[in-house]
Write an enzyme that holds these catalytic residues in place. Structure first.
Site, PDB file in Angstrom:
ATOM      1  N   ARG A 168     -24.448  63.054  44.919  1.00  0.00           N
ATOM      2  CA  ARG A 168     -22.960  62.495  44.852  1.00  0.00           C
ATOM      3  C   ARG A 168     -22.367  64.192  43.392  1.00  0.00           C
ATOM      4  NH1 ARG A 168     -21.542  57.410  42.983  1.00  0.00           N
ATOM      5  NH2 ARG A 168     -20.172  57.991  40.720  1.00  0.00           N
ATOM      6  N   ARG A 172     -21.446  74.084  43.534  1.00  0.00           N
ATOM      7  CA  ARG A 172     -20.566  74.681  44.026  1.00  0.00           C
ATOM      8  C   ARG A 172     -20.346  76.754  43.372  1.00  0.00           C
ATOM      9  NH1 ARG A 172     -16.405  70.913  42.033  1.00  0.00           N
ATOM     10  NH2 ARG A 172     -15.955  70.056  44.066  1.00  0.00           N
ATOM     11  N   ARG A 245     -29.555  49.497  34.571  1.00  0.00           N
ATOM     12  CA  ARG A 245     -29.544  50.525  33.415  1.00  0.00           C
ATOM     13  C   ARG A 245     -28.437  50.210  32.899  1.00  0.00           C
ATOM     14  NH1 ARG A 245     -33.315  51.878  30.944  1.00  0.00           N
ATOM     15  NH2 ARG A 245     -32.441  54.260  29.639  1.00  0.00           N
ATOM     16  N   ARG A 276     -23.645  61.180  26.461  1.00  0.00           N
ATOM     17  CA  ARG A 276     -22.177  61.649  26.924  1.00  0.00           C
ATOM     18  C   ARG A 276     -21.782  60.730  26.064  1.00  0.00           C
ATOM     19  NH1 ARG A 276     -20.675  59.744  32.490  1.00  0.00           N
ATOM     20  NH2 ARG A 276     -20.179  56.912  32.262  1.00  0.00           N
ATOM     21  N   GLU A 296     -22.420  57.456  24.424  1.00  0.00           N
ATOM     22  CA  GLU A 296     -22.855  56.423  25.583  1.00  0.00           C
ATOM     23  C   GLU A 296     -24.414  56.402  25.290  1.00  0.00           C
ATOM     24  OE1 GLU A 296     -21.920  56.482  29.507  1.00  0.00           O
ATOM     25  OE2 GLU A 296     -19.382  55.920  28.494  1.00  0.00           O
ATOM     26  N   TYR A 341     -24.190  50.532  43.611  1.00  0.00           N
ATOM     27  CA  TYR A 341     -23.885  51.147  42.655  1.00  0.00           C
ATOM     28  C   TYR A 341     -22.303  51.812  43.454  1.00  0.00           C
ATOM     29  CZ  TYR A 341     -21.965  54.951  39.293  1.00  0.00           C
ATOM     30  OH  TYR A 341     -21.621  55.055  38.926  1.00  0.00           O
ATOM     31  N   ASP A 343     -18.010  52.752  43.690  1.00  0.00           N
ATOM     32  CA  ASP A 343     -16.870  53.634  42.839  1.00  0.00           C
ATOM     33  C   ASP A 343     -15.685  52.187  43.313  1.00  0.00           C
ATOM     34  OD1 ASP A 343     -18.621  56.058  41.779  1.00  0.00           O
ATOM     35  OD2 ASP A 343     -17.611  57.125  44.172  1.00  0.00           O
TER      36      ASP A 343
HETATM   37  N1  UDP Z   1     -26.360  63.818  35.900  1.00  0.00           N
HETATM   38  C1  UDP Z   1     -27.616  65.040  35.033  1.00  0.00           C
HETATM   39  N2  UDP Z   1     -26.533  65.665  34.363  1.00  0.00           N
HETATM   40  C2  UDP Z   1     -24.642  65.798  33.842  1.00  0.00           C
HETATM   41  C3  UDP Z   1     -24.566  64.802  34.852  1.00  0.00           C
HETATM   42  C4  UDP Z   1     -25.514  63.327  35.637  1.00  0.00           C
HETATM   43  O1  UDP Z   1     -28.105  65.083  35.499  1.00  0.00           O
HETATM   44  O2  UDP Z   1     -24.596  65.547  33.264  1.00  0.00           O
HETATM   45  C5  UDP Z   1     -27.589  62.678  36.958  1.00  0.00           C
HETATM   46  C6  UDP Z   1     -27.954  61.268  36.152  1.00  0.00           C
HETATM   47  O3  UDP Z   1     -28.746  61.146  37.204  1.00  0.00           O
HETATM   48  C7  UDP Z   1     -26.736  60.365  36.814  1.00  0.00           C
HETATM   49  C8  UDP Z   1     -26.831  61.566  38.103  1.00  0.00           C
HETATM   50  O4  UDP Z   1     -26.144  62.586  38.098  1.00  0.00           O
HETATM   51  O5  UDP Z   1     -27.113  59.026  36.789  1.00  0.00           O
HETATM   52  C9  UDP Z   1     -25.008  60.801  38.651  1.00  0.00           C
HETATM   53  O6  UDP Z   1     -23.944  60.965  37.614  1.00  0.00           O
HETATM   54  P1  UDP Z   1     -22.734  59.970  37.714  1.00  0.00           P
HETATM   55  O7  UDP Z   1     -21.445  61.277  36.363  1.00  0.00           O
HETATM   56  O8  UDP Z   1     -21.973  60.052  38.705  1.00  0.00           O
HETATM   57  O9  UDP Z   1     -22.377  59.574  36.348  1.00  0.00           O
HETATM   58  P2  UDP Z   1     -22.192  57.618  35.823  1.00  0.00           P
HETATM   59  O10 UDP Z   1     -20.425  58.741  35.892  1.00  0.00           O
HETATM   60  O11 UDP Z   1     -21.142  57.298  37.223  1.00  0.00           O
HETATM   61  O12 UDP Z   1     -22.045  57.660  35.168  1.00  0.00           O
END
Ligand code: UDP
Length: 363
Positions: A168, A172, A245, A276, A296, A341, A343
């Site tokens: 997802r 780019r 998780r 994050r 988090e 999962y 959105d």
């Molecule tokens: N991910 C990563 N690095 C990042 C952000 C995301 O490796 O800096 C990977 C990680 O495995 C995560 C997945 O991409 O579970 C999907 O990220 P997303 O931001 O869609 O997760 P959400 O915001 O739903 O927690």
């Protein structure tokens, strides 16, 4: 006697409740938590709408769904462009031309494409998340952006995870750093809770009520029941627990007007315990004198947030699904009941589809 009892006031339950009420059905919602809105819930603290269960950014390419949400509340023009902090160095994210410039010094799309060609590993049929990432971006970008974050987030090696989890994320070779590809994006002005207040106007709702503490009673007070909670709990875990998780949110108020200059910074180094930091005021371009941030921390225990859709869990879910498909009184929907999962826009779509099926049956 109610026509519909709806268990859970998240997006699926609330959209169903609104639409069914509009169709003339008498609905009751029961909600285990002390507030409406499920994980979309925002709490206004010092004028800042805090995303209590993680950042929620609305995005969809479906015009009808966009019309649906914008008919409820106004949306702002927020775009999610998080940054990455890896060992103290800041990077543009998701991976784009500026990121490739920061890592490799390239300045044009052509050079960026060539660089990616040079660094990516030629793995014929990638079998897991790690192999897929290496085949797209190579070892260095994988190390900086994916490996540590994913290991922390999922509590296991990216070698044991499906590539679908990260597909997802955009990669780019332009300077576009929008996290999503969708045509319509934004944040509800005044926070997500407003959407739920609007949806649930005039509908009976009981907060702090756990369906399972009085299941027999609740099963008798409505003709039909919409259940949006965890499906393994519904069936008393008879086929085993479905793995999730979880996250621990550490919220802090800081006496500065701006802590990090952006809504989200991902800490991708495996040695930093959180994944994050979210600074909530940026979702609505807040100008308050103080700020609120949330760290988090991924966790294997706690509230269910991210379904672990690996083979074992998906097989287990299939057994529950067989029972779900044979229920006559119950309708199931949402992230927890479908173990998927989703959105926000997908949940709204699936709730509207559910009520359309009910409508079809009525006519
Ligand atoms: N991910 C990563 N690095 C990042 C952000 C995301 O490796 O800096 C990977 C990680 O495995 C995560 C997945 O991409 O579970 C999907 O990220 P997303 O931001 O869609 O997760 P959400 O915001 O739903 O927690």
């Amino acid at each position: 006697m109610y026509d519909y009892l709806i268990i859970g006031s998240g997006l699926f339950g609330s959209v169903c409740a609104r639409e069914l009420t509009n169709m003339g059905y008498k609905c009751l919602i029961i909600e285990k938590r002390s507030h409406i809105g499920g994980n979309c819930y925002t709490e206004n603290i010092d004028g800042i709408n805090v995303h209590k269960y993680g950042p929620h950014i609305f995005h969809t390419s479906n015009q009808n769904i966009w019309k649906y949400v914008t008919s409820l509340v106004d949306f702002n023009h927020f775009r999610y462009n998080p940054k990455v902090n890896y060992k103290g160095t800041m990077y543009s994210f998701p991976i784009n031309l500026l990121t490739l410039h920061q890592v490799y010094g390239v300045t044009t799309p052509q050079d960026a494409l060539q660089k990616l060609e040079d660094v990516k590993l030629h793995i014929e049929s990638p079998q897991n998340l790690e192999e897929w990432a290496l085949s797209q971006i190579g070892p260095e970008l994988y190390e900086i952006f994916i490996k540590g974050y994913t290991t922390k987030q999922w509590g296991r090696s990216p070698k044991e995870l499906p590539a679908s989890i990260i597909k997802r994320l955009p990669i780019r070779t332009t300077y576009d750093d929008n996290y999503y590809f969708d045509k319509y994006q934004g944040i509800p002005v005044g926070g997500y809770t407003k959407i739920f207040e609007k949806l649930l106007t005039g509908i009976d709702i009981q907060l702090n009520v756990d369906y399972f503490s009085n299941k027999e009673y609740f099963d008798d007070i409505a003709n039909k029941i919409i259940y949006t909670g965890p499906i393994d709990q519904f069936y008393d875990y008879k086929f085993g627990k479905l793995e999730y998780r979880s996250l621990i949110f550490e919220q802090q108020k800081l006496e500065v007007p701006d802590y990090q200059g952006v809504a989200g910074v991902n800490y991708t180094d495996v040695d930093v315990p959180y994944t994050r930091i979210v600074e909530h005021k940026h979702f609505e371009f807040g100008k308050q004198p103080t700020t609120i941030i949330t760290k988090e921390y991924p966790s294997s225990v706690g509230e269910p947030y991210y379904p672990v859709n690996d083979l074992v869990n998906n097989e287990r879910y299939k057994k529950y699904k067989f029972l779900m498909d044979n229920e006559t009184k119950f309708i199931f929907g949402g992230r927890l009941a479908e173990y998927k999962y989703y959105d926000m826009h997908q949940i709204i779509g699936s709730a509207l589809k559910t009520v359309n099926i009910i409508k079809g049956g009525k006519e």
